[in-house]
Design an enzyme around this catalytic site. Structure first.
Site, PDB file in Angstrom:
ATOM      1  N   CYS A 100       9.191   6.178  -6.939  1.00 32.58           N
ATOM      2  CA  CYS A 100      11.040   5.984  -7.191  1.00 32.58           C
ATOM      3  C   CYS A 100      11.082   6.314  -6.310  1.00 32.58           C
ATOM      4  O   CYS A 100      12.213   5.849  -4.847  1.00 32.58           O
ATOM      5  CB  CYS A 100      11.236   6.375  -8.870  1.00 32.58           C
ATOM      6  N   CYS A 196      11.840   8.574 -15.350  1.00 36.53           N
ATOM      7  CA  CYS A 196      13.213   9.045 -15.107  1.00 36.53           C
ATOM      8  C   CYS A 196      13.774   8.202 -16.021  1.00 36.53           C
ATOM      9  O   CYS A 196      15.435   7.387 -16.581  1.00 36.53           O
ATOM     10  CB  CYS A 196      13.470   8.407 -13.460  1.00 36.53           C
TER      11      CYS A 196
END
Length: 383
Positions: A100, A196
């Site tokens: 990410c 996340c």
């Protein structure tokens, strides 16, 4: 004189909020940018996106900066989540936060920030960037207990040259003090934990929404079946909780740990005892490499390495692949490492300087001669 524009990635948390305030105090033209990277659970109990956005707006109003939201959910699914599922399907344990950062926060976000006229971006990560002799180095944070360089090791020179980490020199306790002193509305907000897009929800329940269960035998090193697993994707090396085994009467009575996966036979191997030789590795091989400086260390170089977040740097020797064109590397550790996991990142350091790293493909454990007759289960190999 025109102020230098910095776009700050704001999550609604304390770290990014203090980052924005510090830069505003230093005279930068600060713009806040809130990234929405996940949409599947907008109305679910574990989704905090709406409250996070409210917190971002409240902080922006207090410190006097403009803020906007941008949706990267499509990019996230394509570049991060799809790979996450592929890795778990193959029996490995990926770290999506590493991907990410490389693909979303410091690529899609960086590109968008540049379109807003920014010269630099900033985030609330605990790390440092240093320019030396025309090159940019990624360094550990001053507060080593909060250092996040492990998750940032895939950043390249172009990305680092446009990145600031204002919290890199500040202890986390001081960040909390600043938040309280300036009256941030989220000053007491808890730090986010977990992957996340999963947040605080039970991981196995989340994964089961996207990957089917595929039950199979759970065996000991001598081939004895001691239970049944629900699917290899739902277990990781070194896992203790959630195996469903107590101490056996004819065993040592010590806790059980996941020690290996045999993809071909859909078998999960478990061992008893934290120090079992199947859980210890002196060597590993890693691929899908990324070097901060653009090139690897010298063959035979001494360095420190982490094979998981928050692990102390383990002294080791770096080795390049012998075959030309093969970018993989090997590490030989001075001392055996515990539960080295395929799919996770092996990150190299020279003191405080993060050199880069790669994705662990395999690790050699003390399993010789202990596997069931006719088949020695190999650690999962990355493609």
């Amino acid at each position: 004189m025109t102020k230098r524009r910095v776009v700050v990635g704001m999550s609604g948390g304390v770290d990014s909020s203090v980052t924005a305030w510090l830069l505003k105090e230093q005279g930068y033209d600060v713009v806040g940018l809130f990234m929405k990277n996940w949409e599947d659970d907008d109305d679910g109990e574990y989704c905090s996106t709406r409250q996070d956005w409210i917190d971002v707006v409240s902080v922006a109003d207090l410190i006097g900066i403009d803020v906007e939201a941008v949706n990267f959910a499509a990019e996230y699914k394509d570049r991060v989540f799809a790979e996450f599922l592929r890795e778990y399907s193959a029996g490995r344990t990926p770290n999506p936060d590493v991907l990410c950062n490389a693909e979303i926060k410091f690529k899609a976000f960086l590109d968008h920030a540049m379109s807003l006229g920014a010269q630099t971006i900033a985030t609330g990560h605990y790390a440092r960037v240093r320019e030396r002799d025309g090159r940019f180095e990624l360094l550990k944070a001053f507060d080593h207990t909060k250092d996040q360089s492990y998750f940032l090791h895939r950043l390249n020179q172009a990305q680092l040259s446009k990145t600031m980490f204002p919290l890199g020199e500040i202890p986390k306790t001081r960040v909390r003090e600043i938040a309280a002193q300036i009256g941030l509305p989220n000053a007491k907000k808890k730090d986010s934990t977990g992957i996340c897009f999963i947040g605080e929800r039970p991981f196995r329940d989340f994964l089961n929404r996207y990957l089917p269960t595929k039950p199979g035998p759970m065996k000991t090193p001598d081939g004895k079946t001691v239970g049944k697993h629900i699917g290899l994707a739902f277990y990781t090396f070194g896992q203790r909780k959630g195996i469903g085994l107590g101490g056996s009467k004819d065993g040592s009575g010590e806790p059980w740990f996941v020690a290996a996966k045999d993809i071909a036979s859909n078998t999960l191997y478990v061992v008893q005892g934290h120090d079992h030789p199947w859980l210890r590795s002196r060597e590993l091989v890693a691929g899908n490499v990324s070097w901060v400086a653009g090139e690897p260390p010298a063959d035979g170089a001494r360095c420190g390495a982490k094979t998981r977040y928050r692990q102390a740097d383990a002294p080791c020797a770096f080795g390049r692949a012998a075959q030309a064109g093969d970018e993989r590397f090997s590490l030989v550790f001075d001392e055996p490492q515990w539960a080295v996991t395929p799919g996770q990142s092996a990150v190299l350091y020279d003191g405080d300087v993060c050199l880069g790293g790669g994705i662990i493909e395999s690790a050699a454990t003390g399993r010789a001669g202990t596997a069931p007759a006719g088949r020695a289960p190999a650690l999962v190999e990355a493609r």
